[in-house]
Design a protein around this motif. Structure first.
Motif, PDB file in Angstrom:
ATOM      1  N   LYS A 186       0.822  -1.211   0.000  1.00 43.51           N
ATOM      2  CA  LYS A 186       0.000   0.000   0.000  1.00 43.51           C
ATOM      3  C   LYS A 186       0.852   1.255   0.000  1.00 43.51           C
ATOM      4  CE  LYS A 186      -4.175   1.809   2.205  1.00 43.51           C
ATOM      5  NZ  LYS A 186      -5.143   1.595   3.295  1.00 43.51           N
ATOM      6  N   SER A 187       1.922   1.257   0.803  1.00 44.26           N
ATOM      7  CA  SER A 187       2.760   2.456   0.881  1.00 44.26           C
ATOM      8  C   SER A 187       3.554   2.678  -0.410  1.00 44.26           C
ATOM      9  CB  SER A 187       3.720   2.343   2.064  1.00 44.26           C
ATOM     10  OG  SER A 187       4.594   1.244   1.898  1.00 44.26           O
ATOM     11  N   LEU A 188       3.934   1.587  -1.092  1.00 41.31           N
ATOM     12  CA  LEU A 188       4.663   1.708  -2.353  1.00 41.31           C
ATOM     13  C   LEU A 188       3.741   1.912  -3.555  1.00 41.31           C
ATOM     14  CD1 LEU A 188       7.316  -1.120  -1.846  1.00 41.31           C
ATOM     15  CD2 LEU A 188       7.773   1.332  -1.975  1.00 41.31           C
ATOM     16  N   LYS A 189       2.414   1.796  -3.324  1.00 43.24           N
ATOM     17  CA  LYS A 189       1.430   1.882  -4.408  1.00 43.24           C
ATOM     18  C   LYS A 189       1.747   0.842  -5.484  1.00 43.24           C
ATOM     19  CE  LYS A 189       0.474   6.739  -3.568  1.00 43.24           C
ATOM     20  NZ  LYS A 189       0.455   8.122  -4.131  1.00 43.24           N
ATOM     21  N   LEU A 243      12.936  -4.467  -1.891  1.00 44.67           N
ATOM     22  CA  LEU A 243      13.667  -5.647  -1.416  1.00 44.67           C
ATOM     23  C   LEU A 243      12.974  -6.252  -0.198  1.00 44.67           C
ATOM     24  CD1 LEU A 243      17.366  -4.426  -1.727  1.00 44.67           C
ATOM     25  CD2 LEU A 243      16.098  -5.903  -3.280  1.00 44.67           C
ATOM     26  N   HIS A 244      12.393  -5.385   0.635  1.00 49.14           N
ATOM     27  CA  HIS A 244      11.634  -5.886   1.794  1.00 49.14           C
ATOM     28  C   HIS A 244      10.443  -6.723   1.341  1.00 49.14           C
ATOM     29  CE1 HIS A 244      13.202  -2.457   4.609  1.00 49.14           C
ATOM     30  NE2 HIS A 244      14.131  -3.339   4.279  1.00 49.14           N
ATOM     31  N   LEU A 245       9.809  -6.322   0.228  1.00 47.04           N
ATOM     32  CA  LEU A 245       8.689  -7.113  -0.295  1.00 47.04           C
ATOM     33  C   LEU A 245       9.105  -8.545  -0.603  1.00 47.04           C
ATOM     34  CD1 LEU A 245       6.877  -4.722  -2.832  1.00 47.04           C
ATOM     35  CD2 LEU A 245       5.924  -5.684  -0.753  1.00 47.04           C
ATOM     36  N   VAL A 246      10.241  -8.682  -1.283  1.00 47.74           N
ATOM     37  CA  VAL A 246      10.712 -10.021  -1.652  1.00 47.74           C
ATOM     38  C   VAL A 246      11.094 -10.814  -0.414  1.00 47.74           C
ATOM     39  CG1 VAL A 246      12.350 -11.272  -3.089  1.00 47.74           C
ATOM     40  CG2 VAL A 246      11.518  -9.052  -3.835  1.00 47.74           C
TER      41      VAL A 246
END
Length: 562
Positions: A26-29, A53-56
């Motif tokens: 959400k924060s990265l859209k 990178l945190h997403l991965v």
């Protein structure tokens, strides 16, 4: 570690990863569409900041934690759940590889090395769970260990500690892979010692170790055909009963072996719980065999004898566990606060524990004494139970006296100390006359006898001092009595409990000052003159009095205007 991994709560950690991913998307859209799902791939051009990178990373962690959650099911994962578990580990490996590739391009050298070690660790976990390609799993684990060893030499102290912990957690998996390949001569005891280590990286190893130990027990159980107890031999025909008894006997070696002194109290209690579980499982198998035995009297006699023997051993281990709890409580009795800021032990807790020990010894003595043909070993064992019961009674009386002493009841405490002293002396004489007496118990009884003597003298002296100071204390307490208690809440005033035999100046353990009577006094209802209300006046119909009234005389002219 703060979100469940410290306690092995993988479900909580997975929920944390899911919530963290939702916030990042959400924060990265970087959402995958509103109505229809449209997957957005993460590539090198997509990564413009560290949160990608945190997403991965969190996606890989979520898949790994889901697999570990399935691994921690009570009865273990079944075939279908294990396929799902391996699928989640494959997904974790996929995302860990992507994380390593992205970090090698976008991150610095240290981050790239850490990501490479993380990907190697995930690959090793997948192969470790699949029970295949042990050499490849070993190569991945060694690669991860080498990276963490190098990273542990540099950086701040916190990172160095984390890298060293990771190296220690990887070492058992490497040794197990070597064992499966055949390049290591690990014994079963060494594997068990490795399994006692703690850490998130060791959970897969522990689950694998449990499977290996179950297979080893089933192989060893074939040679366990009889159960020996007090000179009796009972045949064991059920394979499940053999495995359960063999598991309990292996755990008992840890409690009574040479390494028992090095075990902490918490580990001993956990081992006792496992022993109880194994023996209860054996008894349930024995009783199911009894139900299916039919009319075979010989088989029933053997199964009843085996059930009695296993129950007696279970009773012995229960007594040993309660004695361990007593020793832990005694060590906390003299402290003001425990090292972990726990509450101190009260004498009442020790009294309760000794009540349990007395009940355990009585049950065990009744169990051994039951039956017609009793062997000399059984008679000697029953006598030993009675001796322990006398010693436990003396200990219970001593701590009961201590509880009365803390309550300020000197007379009762002195009488109980004298009673405990006589019980300890009696038990000491019986133990010394017995041939196979326990020297540790004799030493404890001697210490108890001396403590009873010293504490009784202390109580006697304290009682005399309090009696001498009683008039002075009474005058001080009477001087504190006030007329009213309006400033404080008082449960009951002195004038309200004149018919009760209680202290007029209050108990010693009560901080509130006694009160005589509330002042100013409360309003009370008093009698007054009755009020008379004439309720019948409105309903009385009076007779007409018109015929008695005087009539007015009217002239001729007045009649014209009528």
């Amino acid at each position: 570690m703060q979100h469940g991994l410290r306690h092995g709560d993988y479900a909580r950690y997975r929920r944390y990863c899911t919530a963290r991913l939702r916030r990042l998307y959400k924060s990265l859209k970087f959402t995958h569409g509103r109505g229809k799902y449209t997957r957005k791939a993460i590539s090198e051009s997509t990564v413009t900041e560290v949160r990608f990178l945190h997403l991965v990373l969190y996606t890989a962690e979520r898949a790994w934690s889901h697999a570990m959650e399935k691994r921690q099911l009570p009865d273990g994962p079944n075939a279908r759940q294990r396929i799902y578990l391996i699928g989640r580990l494959r997904k974790a490996v996929k995302w860990a590889d992507l994380f390593s590739r992205l970090c090698s391009v976008k991150g610095d050298s240290r981050t790239s090395l850490e990501a490479e070690a993380y990907a190697s660790y995930m690959k090793g976990n997948l192969l470790f769970e699949q029970d295949q390609n042990w050499d490849t799993a070993l190569r991945n684990f060694k690669s991860a260990r080498a990276v963490y060893e190098e990273l542990g030499k540099y950086g701040d102290v916190e990172n160095q500690v984390l890298c060293r912990e990771r190296v220690e957690e990887l070492e058992p998996s490497i040794r197990y892979c070597l064992h499966k390949i055949g390049e290591s001569n690990l014994q079963t005891s060494e594997l068990l010692q490795i399994g006692e280590m703690e850490g998130p990286a060791l959970d897969l190893f522990k689950s694998k170790l449990e499977v290996v130990m179950a297979e080893a027990r089933s192989q060893q159980a074939a040679s366990l055909t009889e159960f020996h107890w007090l000179g009796n031999r009972f045949p064991i025909t059920n394979a499940k009963t053999r495995v359960a008894i063999l598991k309990a006997q292996e755990l008992e070696k840890d409690l009574h072996g040479p390494s028992a002194d090095s075990l902490s109290a918490e580990k001993k209690l956990a081992t006792f719980d496992k022993v109880f579980t194994a023996y209860h499982e054996a008894r349930s198998c024995i009783r199911s065999d009894l139900a299916n035995a039919g009319n075979a009297e010989n088989v029933k006699d053997d199964l009843n004898g085996l059930d009695k023997a296993v129950g007696a051993v279970l009773g012995q281990r229960t007594i040993e566990r309660n004695q361990l709890l007593v020793s832990i409580a005694k060590s906390k009795l003299t402290r003001r606060r425990d090292d972990k800021n726990e509450k101190v032990t009260k004498p009442e807790e020790l009294v309760r524990l000794y009540d349990l020990l007395l009940q355990n010894t009585a049950d065990l003595s009744d169990l051994v004494s039951s039956g017609r043909d009793r062997k000399p070993e059984e008679v000697a064992f029953a006598e030993e139970c009675q001796l322990k019961s006398v010693a436990f009674r003396a200990e219970r009386c001593f701590y009961l006296a201590r509880s009365y002493s803390l309550a300020g009841k000197r007379t009762e405490a002195y009488a109980l100390y004298c009673r405990a002293r006589s019980l300890a002396e009696n038990a000491l004489q019986k133990f010394q006359t017995h041939s196979n007496s326990d020297q540790v118990m004799i030493k404890e009884l001697k210490t108890l006898y001396d403590e009873c003597r010293s504490y009784s003298c202390i109580e006697h002296a304290t009682g005399i001092i309090e009696e001498e100071k009683a008039p002075e204390n009474l005058s001080k307490k009477i001087s504190t009595i006030s007329l009213s208690g309006a400033d404080k809440k008082v449960e009951k005033y002195l004038l309200e409990k004149l018919d009760l035999y209680e202290s007029a100046v209050g108990d010693s353990n009560v901080k509130a000052v006694p009160r005589i009577e509330p002042f100013p006094p409360a309003f009370q209802s008093i009698p007054r003159n009755p009020i008379v209300l004439d309720l019948a006046y409105n309903t009385i119909e009076f007779p007409s009095l018109e015929n008695r009234m005087k009539k007015d005389k009217k002239g001729f002219i007045s009649r014209l205007w009528r």
